[in-house]
Design a protein around this motif. Structure first.
Motif, short mmCIF file in Angstrom:
data_model
loop_
_atom_site.label_atom_id
_atom_site.label_comp_id
_atom_site.label_asym_id
_atom_site.label_seq_id
_atom_site.Cartn_x
_atom_site.Cartn_y
_atom_site.Cartn_z
N HIS A 108 0.82 -1.15 0.08
CA HIS A 108 -0.12 -0.06 0.20
C HIS A 108 0.93 1.33 0.09
O HIS A 108 1.85 1.55 0.80
CB HIS A 108 -0.93 0.06 1.25
N SER A 109 0.52 2.20 -0.94
CA SER A 109 1.26 3.50 -0.85
C SER A 109 0.35 4.51 -0.29
O SER A 109 -1.02 4.44 -0.38
CB SER A 109 1.50 3.81 -2.32
N LEU A 110 0.93 5.51 0.23
CA LEU A 110 -0.05 6.42 0.97
C LEU A 110 0.60 7.88 0.29
O LEU A 110 1.79 8.41 0.61
CB LEU A 110 0.09 6.73 2.35
N LEU A 111 -0.27 8.73 -0.19
CA LEU A 111 0.13 10.20 -0.60
C LEU A 111 -0.66 11.02 0.22
O LEU A 111 -1.54 11.32 0.32
CB LEU A 111 -0.39 10.55 -2.27
N LEU A 112 0.43 12.02 0.82
CA LEU A 112 0.01 13.11 1.74
C LEU A 112 0.34 14.32 1.16
O LEU A 112 1.34 14.41 0.79
CB LEU A 112 0.71 13.09 3.29
N SER A 113 -0.56 15.28 1.05
CA SER A 113 -0.17 16.66 0.44
C SER A 113 -1.20 17.50 1.35
O SER A 113 -2.33 17.75 1.45
CB SER A 113 -0.75 16.61 -0.92
N ALA A 114 -0.31 18.68 2.12
CA ALA A 114 -1.07 19.41 2.81
C ALA A 114 -0.28 20.94 2.84
O ALA A 114 0.80 20.96 2.70
CB ALA A 114 -1.03 19.05 4.33
N THR A 115 -1.13 21.80 3.01
CA THR A 115 -0.66 23.34 3.30
C THR A 115 -0.87 24.08 4.45
O THR A 115 -1.89 23.88 4.85
CB THR A 115 -1.42 24.11 1.72
#
Length: 156
Positions: A108-115
């Protein structure tokens, strides 16, 4: 009835009952898909680097709140707050051993993107491998050419 027959009857009745008690007492999270298991509040409590060179640690500490709609909140220990999105993806890796035998395994891969809402700083990371080590813990890895960074999370 002989003692041997009574012992067999007792064992045949106790073993299924014991199994039922153990299964009923265990967490059912093990059977849930990863995208359901990750929902909730988690603390990033440790990061480890392995290998040569320097691995960039994007998320170094703090708390994560993963929501079922694919959004998440990240709060650093300093109090800085970030809002963003997460996406979990399942994929298959095929590995060939020294004898030429191939084996496939699910990852499983997990992509996190936050500002950051105040200074618009963007944090983004793609974890190559995410795996649960228990009901309330999981690890996520980021591998580069010569090193790997392992992030450890526990349910808050």
């Amino acid at each position: 009835m002989s003692i041997v027959k009574q012992a067999r009857l007792l064992q045949s009745g106790i073993l299924p009952l014991l199994f039922l008690v153990i299964v009923a007492g265990c967490s059912k999270d093990f059977f849930k898909p990863y995208d359901e298991r990750i929902i909730g509040q988690w603390e990033l409590y440790d990061t480890n680097k392995a290998g040569f060179g320097s691995g960039k640690i994007v998320y170094s500490e703090g708390r994560f709140q993963f929501m079922s709609d694919g959004s998440f909140l990240y709060t650093r220990q300093s109090g800085a707050k970030y809002t963003g999105t997460w996406r979990l993806k399942k994929y298959t890796v095929t590995v060939t051993d020294s004898e030429g035998k191939q084996q496939s395994e699910q990852k499983h891969s997990l992509l996190l993107s936050a500002t950051n809402t105040e200074d618009q700083q963007l944090l983004s990371e793609n974890f190559d491998n995410l795996y649960f080590t228990g009901t309330n813990k999981f690890k996520a890895e980021v591998s580069n050419n010569f090193n790997t960074v392992i992030y450890k999370f526990k349910r808050d």
